[in-house]
Scaffold this motif. Structure first.
Motif, PDB file in Angstrom:
ATOM      1  N   GLU A 172       0.863  -1.181   0.000  1.00  0.00           N
ATOM      2  CA  GLU A 172       0.000   0.000   0.000  1.00  0.00           C
ATOM      3  C   GLU A 172       0.896   1.226   0.000  1.00  0.00           C
ATOM      4  OE1 GLU A 172      -3.533   2.109   2.669  1.00  0.00           O
ATOM      5  OE2 GLU A 172      -2.986   0.021   3.014  1.00  0.00           O
ATOM      6  N   VAL A 173       0.907   1.945  -1.105  1.00  0.00           N
ATOM      7  CA  VAL A 173       1.820   3.080  -1.248  1.00  0.00           C
ATOM      8  C   VAL A 173       1.320   4.268  -0.434  1.00  0.00           C
ATOM      9  CG1 VAL A 173       2.981   4.625  -2.871  1.00  0.00           C
ATOM     10  CG2 VAL A 173       2.483   2.251  -3.530  1.00  0.00           C
ATOM     11  N   PHE A 174       0.101   4.719  -0.711  1.00  0.00           N
ATOM     12  CA  PHE A 174      -0.511   5.820   0.038  1.00  0.00           C
ATOM     13  C   PHE A 174      -1.779   5.322   0.703  1.00  0.00           C
ATOM     14  CE2 PHE A 174       1.032   8.915  -3.500  1.00  0.00           C
ATOM     15  CZ  PHE A 174       2.312   8.846  -3.011  1.00  0.00           C
ATOM     16  N   GLY A 175      -2.115   5.908   1.838  1.00  0.00           N
ATOM     17  CA  GLY A 175      -3.399   5.634   2.458  1.00  0.00           C
ATOM     18  C   GLY A 175      -4.428   6.652   1.990  1.00  0.00           C
ATOM     19  N   PRO A 176      -5.659   6.539   2.467  1.00  0.00           N
ATOM     20  CA  PRO A 176      -6.669   7.548   2.144  1.00  0.00           C
ATOM     21  C   PRO A 176      -6.204   8.921   2.626  1.00  0.00           C
ATOM     22  CG  PRO A 176      -7.657   5.621   3.183  1.00  0.00           C
ATOM     23  CD  PRO A 176      -6.181   5.472   3.329  1.00  0.00           C
ATOM     24  N   GLU A 177      -6.502   9.949   1.858  1.00  0.00           N
ATOM     25  CA  GLU A 177      -6.051  11.299   2.219  1.00  0.00           C
ATOM     26  C   GLU A 177      -6.642  11.725   3.558  1.00  0.00           C
ATOM     27  OE1 GLU A 177      -5.906  15.869   0.408  1.00  0.00           O
ATOM     28  OE2 GLU A 177      -6.823  14.240  -0.751  1.00  0.00           O
ATOM     29  N   VAL A 178      -5.805  12.322   4.392  1.00  0.00           N
ATOM     30  CA  VAL A 178      -6.235  12.903   5.668  1.00  0.00           C
ATOM     31  C   VAL A 178      -6.408  14.405   5.447  1.00  0.00           C
ATOM     32  CG1 VAL A 178      -5.608  13.336   8.077  1.00  0.00           C
ATOM     33  CG2 VAL A 178      -5.017  11.148   6.998  1.00  0.00           C
ATOM     34  N   ARG A 179      -7.602  14.903   5.679  1.00  0.00           N
ATOM     35  CA  ARG A 179      -7.869  16.312   5.423  1.00  0.00           C
ATOM     36  C   ARG A 179      -7.104  17.203   6.403  1.00  0.00           C
ATOM     37  NH1 ARG A 179      -9.515  16.694   0.343  1.00  0.00           N
ATOM     38  NH2 ARG A 179     -11.160  15.166  -0.112  1.00  0.00           N
TER      39      ARG A 179
END
Length: 202
Positions: A172-179
């Protein structure tokens, strides 16, 4: 972004590896099992991941990591050995210029180093620092470099980076964006964009 030269790639890798090395060397024996911002990973797991990604680069050139202590035995020696293996490629123009197939297209070995293990070092250096109570300030040059590169990605490739397993089982390269607030420091905005919470604490 302009195309980096061979010397720039090598210098950038060494600067980042130096910074990561200092963090690894500063970890106390009782901190290796501390949780990290990477879910399910301890501080030791972060170092193991960095070494594993160095091994990925070597496999593209039909090479393997040199014999070295394991991360369980001696994390500092394990990282330094993997680092030396990658630097040997960067120091040999005939190896650095070899082209290889990668999950994101055909590129030279040095370009692959720049985009994978070298790029990982400052980001996972933040993970390691946050896990073990060290200074987690990233070099502003790395923050700018990553922000420019990541925000320029095509939407479909960015989505692939955020999709678990898209580059292999368990990857998993990036996770879900954190605002993050728009007026937050650049480092915090970068971390949020790649799925890290800059407010995370152990």
């Amino acid at each position: 972004m302009k195309t980096p030269t061979m010397g720039e790639i090598a210098d950038r890798y060494r600067r980042r590896a130096d910074a990561f090395d200092r963090k690894v060397a500063a970890i106390r024996p009782d901190q290796w099992n501390n949780p990290s911002p990477c879910e399910k990973w301890t501080a030791r797991d972060v170092v193991q991941h960095i070494i594993d990604m160095h091994g990925v680069i070597l496999r593209q050139l039909d090479r393997t990591l040199s014999a070295a202590p394991s991360v369980d035995e001696d994390p500092v020696a394990a990282f330094r050995s993997a680092r030396a293996d990658v630097e040997a490629i960067l120091d040999d123009p005939s190896l650095a210029s070899l082209e290889c197939e990668t999950p994101t297209g055909r590129m030279t070995a040095e370009e692959h180093i720049d985009k994978v293990p070298s790029a990982d070092l400052p980001l996972h250096g933040w993970d390691l620092a946050r896990a073990t109570g060290q200074d987690d300030t990233m070099d502003p040059a790395d923050v700018e470099y990553h922000w420019s590169a990541i925000t320029a990605l095509p939407v479909d490739l960015l989505e692939k980076y955020r999709t678990p397993g898209a580059f292999g089982p368990g990857v998993e390269v990036f996770g879900p964006e954190v605002r993050i607030e728009e007026d937050a420091p650049p480092q915090d905005r970068l971390l949020g964009f790649i799925g890290r919470d800059p407010r995370w604490s152990a």
